[in-house]
Design a protein around this motif. Structure first.
Motif, PDB file in Angstrom:
ATOM      1  N   ASN A  59       1.071   3.435  12.055  1.00  0.00           N
ATOM      2  CA  ASN A  59       1.632   3.832  10.755  1.00  0.00           C
ATOM      3  C   ASN A  59       1.146   5.176  10.228  1.00  0.00           C
ATOM      4  OD1 ASN A  59       3.083   1.179   9.743  1.00  0.00           O
ATOM      5  ND2 ASN A  59       1.115   0.535  10.602  1.00  0.00           N
ATOM      6  N   ALA A  60       0.371   5.899  10.993  1.00  0.00           N
ATOM      7  CA  ALA A  60      -0.201   7.159  10.503  1.00  0.00           C
ATOM      8  C   ALA A  60       0.867   8.101   9.961  1.00  0.00           C
ATOM      9  CB  ALA A  60      -1.008   7.842  11.597  1.00  0.00           C
ATOM     10  N   ALA A  61       2.033   8.116  10.583  1.00  0.00           N
ATOM     11  CA  ALA A  61       3.096   9.030  10.156  1.00  0.00           C
ATOM     12  C   ALA A  61       3.648   8.674   8.781  1.00  0.00           C
ATOM     13  CB  ALA A  61       4.226   9.030  11.180  1.00  0.00           C
ATOM     14  N   LEU A  62       3.419   7.430   8.327  1.00  0.00           N
ATOM     15  CA  LEU A  62       3.946   7.000   7.033  1.00  0.00           C
ATOM     16  C   LEU A  62       3.023   7.355   5.879  1.00  0.00           C
ATOM     17  CD1 LEU A  62       5.211   3.424   8.007  1.00  0.00           C
ATOM     18  CD2 LEU A  62       6.540   5.542   7.840  1.00  0.00           C
ATOM     19  N   VAL A  68       0.829  -1.204   0.000  1.00  0.00           N
ATOM     20  CA  VAL A  68       0.000   0.000   0.000  1.00  0.00           C
ATOM     21  C   VAL A  68       0.864   1.255   0.000  1.00  0.00           C
ATOM     22  CG1 VAL A  68      -1.606   1.369   1.388  1.00  0.00           C
ATOM     23  CG2 VAL A  68      -2.035  -1.067   1.018  1.00  0.00           C
ATOM     24  N   LEU A  69       1.876   1.308   0.852  1.00  0.00           N
ATOM     25  CA  LEU A  69       2.703   2.512   0.929  1.00  0.00           C
ATOM     26  C   LEU A  69       3.487   2.755  -0.358  1.00  0.00           C
ATOM     27  CD1 LEU A  69       4.024   2.309   4.600  1.00  0.00           C
ATOM     28  CD2 LEU A  69       2.163   3.723   3.698  1.00  0.00           C
ATOM     29  N   GLU A  70       3.873   1.674  -1.059  1.00  0.00           N
ATOM     30  CA  GLU A  70       4.606   1.827  -2.322  1.00  0.00           C
ATOM     31  C   GLU A  70       3.694   2.297  -3.452  1.00  0.00           C
ATOM     32  OE1 GLU A  70       7.763   1.495  -3.224  1.00  0.00           O
ATOM     33  OE2 GLU A  70       8.596   0.837  -1.311  1.00  0.00           O
ATOM     34  N   ALA A  97      -2.794  10.480   0.544  1.00  0.00           N
ATOM     35  CA  ALA A  97      -3.727   9.504   1.088  1.00  0.00           C
ATOM     36  C   ALA A  97      -5.050  10.171   1.436  1.00  0.00           C
ATOM     37  CB  ALA A  97      -3.133   8.845   2.324  1.00  0.00           C
ATOM     38  N   PRO A  98      -6.183   9.533   1.108  1.00  0.00           N
ATOM     39  CA  PRO A  98      -7.475  10.071   1.508  1.00  0.00           C
ATOM     40  C   PRO A  98      -7.723   9.798   2.992  1.00  0.00           C
ATOM     41  CG  PRO A  98      -7.779   7.947   0.474  1.00  0.00           C
ATOM     42  CD  PRO A  98      -6.302   8.252   0.398  1.00  0.00           C
TER      43      PRO A  98
END
Length: 256
Positions: free
Chosen positions: A56-59, A34-36, A64-65
């Motif tokens: 993981n909010a900081a990532l 997802v992050l990629e 992101a919506p």
């Protein structure tokens, strides 16, 4: 905002290829995947457990919506994984322009009826690692947006363009334009002893049947990855994902 029952049902249905085509959407699951992919696609939904968001909010990037929250049980109802990782994203399937022939010096892969989702995902990951930005696939190759394919790419999907087309016609056009077309065969010339160009197309065949006769006829050079020792008692053939990695590594090694 809490995810609704209707949204959960709609996302779960994206496991089906027909629903993906009709909806024009696909799912990516897991933190890394997802992050990629998040910065690369238009996002319809980002769904996560409260715990995943706390960790993981900081990532999450600015693209992101607002996430929809779901319980671990609700994530399992939508997931195609045996052990969901607490996050998934739903993306629009991108609309791409008509495919063009490889540019001078550009190295591409071509897939002739690769049917295992894990193999296709691995090949896309290999392509990403070796800087191969375009993969051409026969219409009979497994769907790129199959959840198992997306998962197996480990985020590599975001940097590789995969185009489905009439593969033999495309390769004939490439050969007519002077683009080298290399096929991988059990009876080809040793890849380590063959002259290779920086660019061209490397053709990889079906898991059980190899390269089809129609596509083989378009290959100007037949290459093989030799076993060791050459006359040893070894398996019949390599996995197509492994073959893709070895072939791509050898082509790239020649220009380093």
């Amino acid at each position: 905002m809490k995810i609704s029952a209707a949204q959960r049902k709609w996302i779960a249905a994206l496991r089906n290829a027909r629903h993906r085509r009709e909806a024009g959407a696909f799912v990516a699951e897991g933190t890394r995947c997802v992050l990629e992919t998040l910065p690369r696609y238009d996002v319809r939904f980002l769904v996560a457990t409260p715990k995943w968001l706390d960790d993981n909010a900081a990532l999450l990037s600015h693209c992101a919506p607002e996430p929809l929250t779901a319980s671990a049980e609700e994530m399992r109802s939508m997931s195609s994984l045996q052990t969901p990782q607490g996050v998934l994203a739903v993306y629009d399937i991108p609309r791409l322009p008509a495919p063009t022939l490889p540019q001078p010096g550009e190295l591409c892969l071509a897939l002739d009826t690769v049917q295992d989702p894990g193999n296709l995902g691995t090949i896309i990951r290999v392509a990403s690692w070796f800087g191969i930005r375009r993969v051409f696939a026969s219409q009979s190759t497994v769907d790129l947006y199959n959840p198992k394919v997306v998962q197996a790419t480990m985020g590599g999907l975001a940097g590789v363009e995969v185009r489905y087309l009439d593969l033999s016609a495309f390769l004939r056009d490439a050969a007519d334009a002077g683009i080298p077309v290399y096929g991988t065969f059990l009876d080809g010339r040793d890849i380590y002893r063959s002259e290779l160009t920086p660019g061209g197309v490397i053709v990889l065949g079906n898991e059980g049947n190899g390269v089809s006769p129609e596509v083989a006829a378009c290959c100007g050079e037949r290459l093989k990855i030799p076993s060791f020792p050459p006359d040893g008692d070894v398996v019949e053939s390599l996995n197509v994902g492994t073959a893709a990695a070895i072939a791509a590594a050898e082509f790239r090694r020649r220009i380093i």
